[in-house]
Design an enzyme around this catalytic site. Sequence first.
Site, PDB file in Angstrom:
ATOM      1  CG  HIS A  81      54.621  29.267  56.731  1.00 37.82           C
ATOM      2  ND1 HIS A  81      54.348  28.048  56.193  1.00 37.82           N
ATOM      3  CD2 HIS A  81      53.872  30.520  55.828  1.00 37.82           C
ATOM      4  CE1 HIS A  81      54.862  28.090  54.858  1.00 37.82           C
ATOM      5  NE2 HIS A  81      54.274  29.350  54.640  1.00 37.82           N
ATOM      6  CE1 TYR A  82      52.761  24.862  63.364  1.00 33.37           C
ATOM      7  CE2 TYR A  82      50.354  25.864  63.865  1.00 33.37           C
ATOM      8  CZ  TYR A  82      51.285  24.945  63.880  1.00 33.37           C
ATOM      9  OH  TYR A  82      50.962  23.629  63.996  1.00 33.37           O
ATOM     10  CB  THR A  83      58.849  28.455  63.471  1.00 32.95           C
ATOM     11  OG1 THR A  83      58.446  28.388  64.721  1.00 32.95           O
ATOM     12  CG2 THR A  83      59.331  29.681  62.963  1.00 32.95           C
ATOM     13  CD  GLU A 146      57.549  29.269  58.187  1.00 32.31           C
ATOM     14  OE1 GLU A 146      56.968  29.064  59.733  1.00 32.31           O
ATOM     15  OE2 GLU A 146      57.550  28.826  57.818  1.00 32.31           O
ATOM     16  CG  ASP A 194      52.009  26.008  59.132  1.00 38.51           C
ATOM     17  OD1 ASP A 194      51.624  24.610  58.600  1.00 38.51           O
ATOM     18  OD2 ASP A 194      52.455  26.469  58.737  1.00 38.51           O
TER      19      ASP A 194
END
Length: 276
Positions: A81-83, A146, A194
């Site tokens: 993921h990205y945050t 993340e 993401d």
Amino acid sequence: MKKINLLLTILAVIIFSACSKKLKPSQVTKDFYTTRTDSLVAVIEQQTATSLTDSAGVAIPAEWVGTVNFNLRKPNYVIIHYTAQDSVAQTIRTFSLVKPQVSAHYVISGNGKIYHMLNDYMRAWHAGVSKWGNVTDMNSSSIGIELDNKGNVPFTEAQTKSLITLLAYLKRTYNIPQANFIGHGDIAPGRKPDPGILFPWKRLAEKGFGFWQDPVITEVAPADFNAEIALKLIGYDVSNLPAAISAFKRHFVQIEDSPVLTPCDLDVLFNVYRKY
């Protein structure tokens, strides 16, 4: 005199409260983590037979026996993921609050520091409503990572190196198949994008984490090639086909993510799906 004594008591309480050591958020989180894990251990240690009744309400005889052949469930996927938040500190705080109901096993900052948020064998709440192949509960079978990034800037070199090192550890420790390193956008097309179009999937695939198209595609997609079936065989949920196409292109094409497959996109899809 009574009023004076009352005032002195109130003053003492105020002073004591001001001087008392306040728990930092991290300590509060650790205390909660300990309490929660203790409660889970108590559940695992239960040794009572399940109480069941038949259709007539008569109790079915049951007895707890136990077995010697068992272990912990292990993760079989890694979801990246990205945050989409402003900082690592904000993300860690979000994961330390009950209300958002979100978490992940790891958070990696832009400078490469890795924050381990949850034991790998426990179920983090990172995937949400998602599907990959026939798996509809990705939280129960995956590790969530993340990356501190909003998705609109390249991922840092330090962050990418730490991620690759972490992935190597996870793959080795849990024997995770190469195909099972995927993104949040892959398992939730139309809902999540993401880790985005800027994520270095090609570099990860070269290290054995996920797949990528061949450096030179020598065989084009045949005229009767069915893109929907190919996407489904890779793992995508094609109930919303345009969303699945966009998700595929964000991961494997990374030029644009329109919900339309160009002849070049079809060749890439044909090349990639045969690896699965």
